[in-house]
Enzyme design. Structure first.
Site, PDB file in Angstrom:
ATOM      1  N   ILE A 263      -0.445   0.820  13.180  1.00 15.30           N
ATOM      2  CA  ILE A 263      -0.580   1.987  12.585  1.00 15.30           C
ATOM      3  C   ILE A 263      -1.564   2.648  12.379  1.00 15.30           C
ATOM      4  O   ILE A 263      -2.812   3.843  12.060  1.00 15.30           O
ATOM      5  CB  ILE A 263       0.274   2.551  11.606  1.00 15.30           C
ATOM      6  CG1 ILE A 263       1.576   1.557  11.782  1.00 15.30           C
ATOM      7  CG2 ILE A 263       0.407   3.560  10.878  1.00 15.30           C
ATOM      8  CD1 ILE A 263       2.486   2.243  13.081  1.00 15.30           C
ATOM      9  N   THR A 264      -2.917   1.995  11.474  1.00 16.13           N
ATOM     10  CA  THR A 264      -4.059   1.200  10.975  1.00 16.13           C
ATOM     11  C   THR A 264      -4.894   2.169  12.358  1.00 16.13           C
ATOM     12  O   THR A 264      -4.913   2.188  13.451  1.00 16.13           O
ATOM     13  CB  THR A 264      -4.272   0.454  10.639  1.00 16.13           C
ATOM     14  OG1 THR A 264      -3.351  -0.476   9.849  1.00 16.13           O
ATOM     15  CG2 THR A 264      -6.094  -0.071  10.037  1.00 16.13           C
ATOM     16  N   GLU A 265      -5.518   3.450  11.406  1.00 17.42           N
ATOM     17  CA  GLU A 265      -6.883   3.784  11.463  1.00 17.42           C
ATOM     18  C   GLU A 265      -8.137   3.034  11.317  1.00 17.42           C
ATOM     19  O   GLU A 265      -8.419   2.621  10.382  1.00 17.42           O
ATOM     20  CB  GLU A 265      -6.658   5.823  11.810  1.00 17.42           C
ATOM     21  CG  GLU A 265      -7.893   5.932  12.121  1.00 17.42           C
ATOM     22  CD  GLU A 265      -7.920   7.888  12.452  1.00 17.42           C
ATOM     23  OE1 GLU A 265      -6.953   8.135  11.733  1.00 17.42           O
ATOM     24  OE2 GLU A 265      -8.066   8.186  12.702  1.00 17.42           O
TER      25      GLU A 265
ATOM     26  N   TYR B 177       4.672  14.860  18.274  1.00 16.15           N
ATOM     27  CA  TYR B 177       6.262  15.276  17.787  1.00 16.15           C
ATOM     28  C   TYR B 177       6.304  16.302  18.211  1.00 16.15           C
ATOM     29  O   TYR B 177       7.440  16.965  18.779  1.00 16.15           O
ATOM     30  CB  TYR B 177       5.590  15.527  16.406  1.00 16.15           C
ATOM     31  CG  TYR B 177       5.486  14.118  15.438  1.00 16.15           C
ATOM     32  CD1 TYR B 177       5.360  12.920  15.987  1.00 16.15           C
ATOM     33  CD2 TYR B 177       4.936  14.430  14.210  1.00 16.15           C
ATOM     34  CE1 TYR B 177       4.549  11.570  15.174  1.00 16.15           C
ATOM     35  CE2 TYR B 177       3.847  13.047  13.671  1.00 16.15           C
ATOM     36  CZ  TYR B 177       4.646  11.741  14.325  1.00 16.15           C
ATOM     37  OH  TYR B 177       3.351  10.974  13.902  1.00 16.15           O
TER      38      TYR B 177
ATOM     39  N   GLN C 267       1.400   4.284   1.532  1.00 15.12           N
ATOM     40  CA  GLN C 267       1.827   4.071   2.920  1.00 15.12           C
ATOM     41  C   GLN C 267       2.522   3.229   3.796  1.00 15.12           C
ATOM     42  O   GLN C 267       3.784   3.616   4.591  1.00 15.12           O
ATOM     43  CB  GLN C 267       0.842   4.688   4.393  1.00 15.12           C
ATOM     44  CG  GLN C 267      -0.457   5.279   4.304  1.00 15.12           C
ATOM     45  CD  GLN C 267       0.559   6.614   4.798  1.00 15.12           C
ATOM     46  OE1 GLN C 267       0.563   6.730   5.540  1.00 15.12           O
ATOM     47  NE2 GLN C 267       0.342   7.365   4.146  1.00 15.12           N
TER      48      GLN C 267
ATOM     49  N   GLU D 135      -5.201  12.675  26.583  1.00 18.87           N
ATOM     50  CA  GLU D 135      -6.523  13.504  26.618  1.00 18.87           C
ATOM     51  C   GLU D 135      -7.471  12.438  26.681  1.00 18.87           C
ATOM     52  O   GLU D 135      -8.020  12.175  27.727  1.00 18.87           O
ATOM     53  CB  GLU D 135      -6.777  13.116  24.947  1.00 18.87           C
ATOM     54  CG  GLU D 135      -7.087  12.052  24.301  1.00 18.87           C
ATOM     55  CD  GLU D 135      -6.407  11.435  22.361  1.00 18.87           C
ATOM     56  OE1 GLU D 135      -5.503  13.057  22.345  1.00 18.87           O
ATOM     57  OE2 GLU D 135      -7.217  11.362  21.920  1.00 18.87           O
TER      58      GLU D 135
ATOM     59  N   GLY E  86       0.504  -0.669   0.267  1.00 10.97           N
ATOM     60  CA  GLY E  86       0.024   0.119  -0.269  1.00 10.97           C
ATOM     61  C   GLY E  86       1.387   1.354   0.146  1.00 10.97           C
ATOM     62  O   GLY E  86       2.336   0.761  -0.158  1.00 10.97           O
TER      63      GLY E  86
ATOM     64  N   LYS F 223       0.431 -10.479  -3.557  1.00  9.67           N
ATOM     65  CA  LYS F 223       1.457  -9.782  -3.878  1.00  9.67           C
ATOM     66  C   LYS F 223       3.266 -10.526  -3.467  1.00  9.67           C
ATOM     67  O   LYS F 223       4.795  -9.743  -3.552  1.00  9.67           O
ATOM     68  CB  LYS F 223       1.649  -8.307  -3.441  1.00  9.67           C
ATOM     69  CG  LYS F 223       0.136  -7.681  -3.884  1.00  9.67           C
ATOM     70  CD  LYS F 223       0.368  -6.966  -5.104  1.00  9.67           C
ATOM     71  CE  LYS F 223      -0.746  -6.406  -5.439  1.00  9.67           C
ATOM     72  NZ  LYS F 223      -1.189  -5.029  -4.625  1.00  9.67           N
TER      73      LYS F 223
ATOM     74  N   HIS G 178     -10.004  12.026  16.947  1.00 14.46           N
ATOM     75  CA  HIS G 178      -9.529  10.454  17.601  1.00 14.46           C
ATOM     76  C   HIS G 178     -11.331   9.810  18.131  1.00 14.46           C
ATOM     77  O   HIS G 178     -12.015  10.303  18.710  1.00 14.46           O
ATOM     78  CB  HIS G 178      -8.534  10.314  19.107  1.00 14.46           C
ATOM     79  CG  HIS G 178      -7.180  10.531  18.081  1.00 14.46           C
ATOM     80  ND1 HIS G 178      -6.567  11.188  19.004  1.00 14.46           N
ATOM     81  CD2 HIS G 178      -6.760  10.416  16.927  1.00 14.46           C
ATOM     82  CE1 HIS G 178      -5.482  11.520  18.791  1.00 14.46           C
ATOM     83  NE2 HIS G 178      -5.512  10.925  17.602  1.00 14.46           N
TER      84      HIS G 178
END
Lengths: 361, 288
Positions: free
Chosen positions: B100-102, B163, B19, B213, B17, B47, B247
């Site tokens: 990592i996936t959202e 970051y 990303q 948060e 993909g 693949k 989020h």
């Protein structure tokens, strides 16, 4: 997404949880036509997505003689900011006992959390706070396909066995429907059996597609635009438009605006890949929020190209001043492009927020 | 460092993909700069046989492990299949999955995390930027140029805000031991509590920044679980109730999980809470 009561009850009924006989009406004609099928006395419940509906006058007793008049009042009502478009007309239950049952996604145990109380129609958070012993709870990993019998017994205690059966079915609804919350409050007994007198079902937004569920409320034009571009968007009521990348950074920008004594007009997270087009759409969208006097763009990313972002801002060409904080690659080019068009680019998010708040004074 | 060192071989699922491919290159660039192993194989069903930036792609994780040693799986597979990918990685015996996936359905996450636990695999994420131990290893998508090695551990539910704070620390001369994004979803694998216990056993870490948060109470639970010196920052003091702030997990529900009550509970435990990100370096310096 929270389903309306009647939608949740339909799901419960499909899964074998008894619900009161009822019909959804969207107009007075609907109700007039349904009267013959309703029992002599019934309840009219406004279908609105707000808490404290009963206290706000959204639930009314009625009979064949008064039904249309009371429904007229309900349809004209605005319940805590929500217009009434649908009313659930439902048989009136002669309740002998009320219970509380819910199953929710629990962050701490990373699984299902089942709550049960011998009292229903209550504010469960308040009950748990005031008399912790009154709420029984059990955590269950959702890889288990049925509530174990011992757990069911511990939860329902001395309640009739039909109550335990409803709890089992509620767990099946939780599993099958990708529920964040499946709640019956109150779960009642009557002379003729057990019923879910109310129903609350919140479906995981990330599972709506595979559940085949479409959004049950109308988006505002700006919300629709935001959704089209994949922005996370929440409208607030201040005068500073906010665009950030990443939920945490955007929230922190809002908080800093408050810290400096300003008020944000919105929350807009452009998400990953803040390129020229997306930034242009975001700036244009936020400039259209009523009351926006200044816009702050706060983008931080290793791979965000500042020159692209600068072009997006310039292309949007909105009337309000745009104050920019950009960190990424090609920072110098981005700064030069913005400076040539009279936009301010600042180095830190605090400086940028300070400048934005100052601009609204 | 925590969870993995530079010798760890990395498998990336969802490798072909956009990303996945992009970040294979960046992770390997980082591995080269620190003399680490980096990404040894990619996996995308159907693949197998391709190469992505010189990394061989296989159809399954098991197949990749026949030819390569790997102890970390980094998952870029899209939301609907990501839970499955976590299970594949853990079933193959890999002890760490970084997701990592959202937009993974929460029920998939709950099941995948439970399955991984049975297989002895720790899950970081989902919906997270991964982990970076400066000078050692990068797992995920964090922008490495902002980081510097040092004694401060960072744990966060966020990406870009992390970051921002790492940048503040680095500019203040405070390097990082390991920086980990645990994810912005309601249900996540490794929580503040889990990561703090790792930092507790890590000689390189002398103090920890906890970036939380609105939503839930994992921050308070974490702070209560450790003796490490902690500085906290909680985003969302201006967040209205019942609105999802970007989020999936950032939502104040039923009057629970708002920033003010979180901050109050943390302060009661004696944890210094920064009112804004720029106060964090000063508060950390007071502790070390």
């Amino acid at each position: 997404m929270k389903l309306m009561e009647h939608e949740a009850k339909a799901v419960f009924a499909e899964n074998g949880i008894p619900v009161p006989k009822g019909v959804v009406v969207r107009s007075l004609d609907d109700l007039a036509g349904a009267l013959a099928d309703l029992p002599g006395e019934f309840v009219l419940k406004a279908q609105v997505d707000v808490g404290g509906r009963g206290k706000a006058g959204g639930i009314r007793m009625a009979d064949r003689a008064t039904g249309v008049a009371i429904a007229t009042e309900l349809f004209a009502k605005d319940i805590r900011g929500c217009p009434v478009r649908e009313i659930l007309a439902e048989e009136r239950l002669l309740i002998t006992h009320e219970y509380y049952a819910s199953i929710s996604v629990d962050r701490s145990t990373k699984g299902a959390l089942i709550l049960f109380a011998d009292e229903g129609g209550v504010d469960i958070e308040a009950l748990a706070r005031d008399r912790p012993g009154a709420v029984r709870r059990a955590a269950l990993p959702p890889v288990i396909s049925r509530i174990p019998s011992f757990m069911e017994r511990d939860l329902v205690g001395a309640a009739p066995k039909e109550i335990g059966q409803v709890l089992q079915k509620l767990y099946q609804v939780f599993l099958r429907k990708d529920a964040m919350l499946a709640e019956i409050n109150p779960l009642v007994t009557t002379a003729s059996g057990v019923f879910a007198a109310d129903a609350k079902l919140v479906i995981d937004d990330n599972a709506l597609k595979r559940q085949g569920i479409t959004l049950n409320r109308e988006l505002s034009p700006r919300e629709r635009e935001a959704e089209k571009h994949g922005f996370s968007y929440v409208e607030l009521d201040g005068s500073i438009g906010v665009i950030g990348n990443g939920a945490g950074l955007t929230m922190a920008t809002l908080d800093l605006i408050g810290f400096y004594g300003g008020k944000a007009a919105n929350f807009l997270d452009v998400g990953g890949g803040a390129d020229q087009e997306r930034v242009k759409y975001a700036v244009t969208l936020v400039a259209g929020v009523p009351g926006v006097k200044v816009i702050i763009v706060n983008l931080l990313g290793g791979i965000t190209r500042c020159d692209d972002v600068a072009r997006g801002i310039i292309e949007a060409g909105v009337v309000q001043p745009v104050i920019v904080r950009l960190a990424g690659t090609n920072e110098a080019e981005g700064r030069a492009l913005l400076a040539a068009k009279g936009y301010r680019m600042l180095d830190s998010m605090e400086e940028a927020v300070d400048a934005a708040v100052e601009a609204t004074r | 460092m925590i969870y993995a060192d530079r010798t760890a071989g990395i498998i990336v699922t969802g490798a072909t993909g956009k990303q996945g491919a992009f970040h294979i290159a960046l992770m390997n660039e980082y591995a080269r700069s620190v003399g680490g192993t980096g990404v040894v194989a990619g996996v995308t069903p159907g693949k197998g046989g391709q190469e992505i930036h010189g990394v061989p792609v296989y159809n399954t994780v098991r197949e990749a492990l026949c030819s390569h040693d790997a102890s970390v799986g980094v998952i870029f597979v899209p939301g609907s299949a990501a839970g499955d990918s976590v299970m594949e990685v853990s079933a193959a015996g890999i002890p760490l999955a970084v997701v990592i996936t959202e937009h993974i359905p929460v029920h998939d996450t709950m099941k995948a995390v439970a399955f991984a636990r049975l297989k002895g695999c720790d899950v970081i994420g989902p919906n997270c930027p991964g982990l970076l131990s400066p000078g050692e290893i990068k797992l995920g998508i964090m922008p490495a140029h902002l980081f510097s090695p040092g004694p401060v551990g960072v744990i966060s539910r966020s990406g870009t805000l992390t970051y921002e704070i790492v940048d503040e620390l680095t500019r203040a001369g405070l390097g990082q031991s390991s920086v980990i994004g645990i994810g912005g979803d309601p249900v996540i694998g490794q929580t503040f509590t889990d990561v703090l216990s790792r930092f507790g056993n890590d000689d390189a870490t002398r103090a920890v920044v906890l970036i939380g948060e609105v939503g839930g109470s994992l921050e308070e639970e974490g702070a209560a679980s450790t003796d490490l010196p902690i500085v906290a920052y909680i985003a969302g003091i201006s967040a209205p109730p019942e609105k999802r702030m970007g989020h999936a997990g950032a939502i104040i529900e039923g009057g629970e999980g708002d920033a003010r009550s979180k901050i109050l509970r943390l302060k009661k435990r004696g944890v210094p809470v920064a009112g804004r990100p720029s106060e964090i370096p000063g508060l950390i310096r007071d502790l070390i």
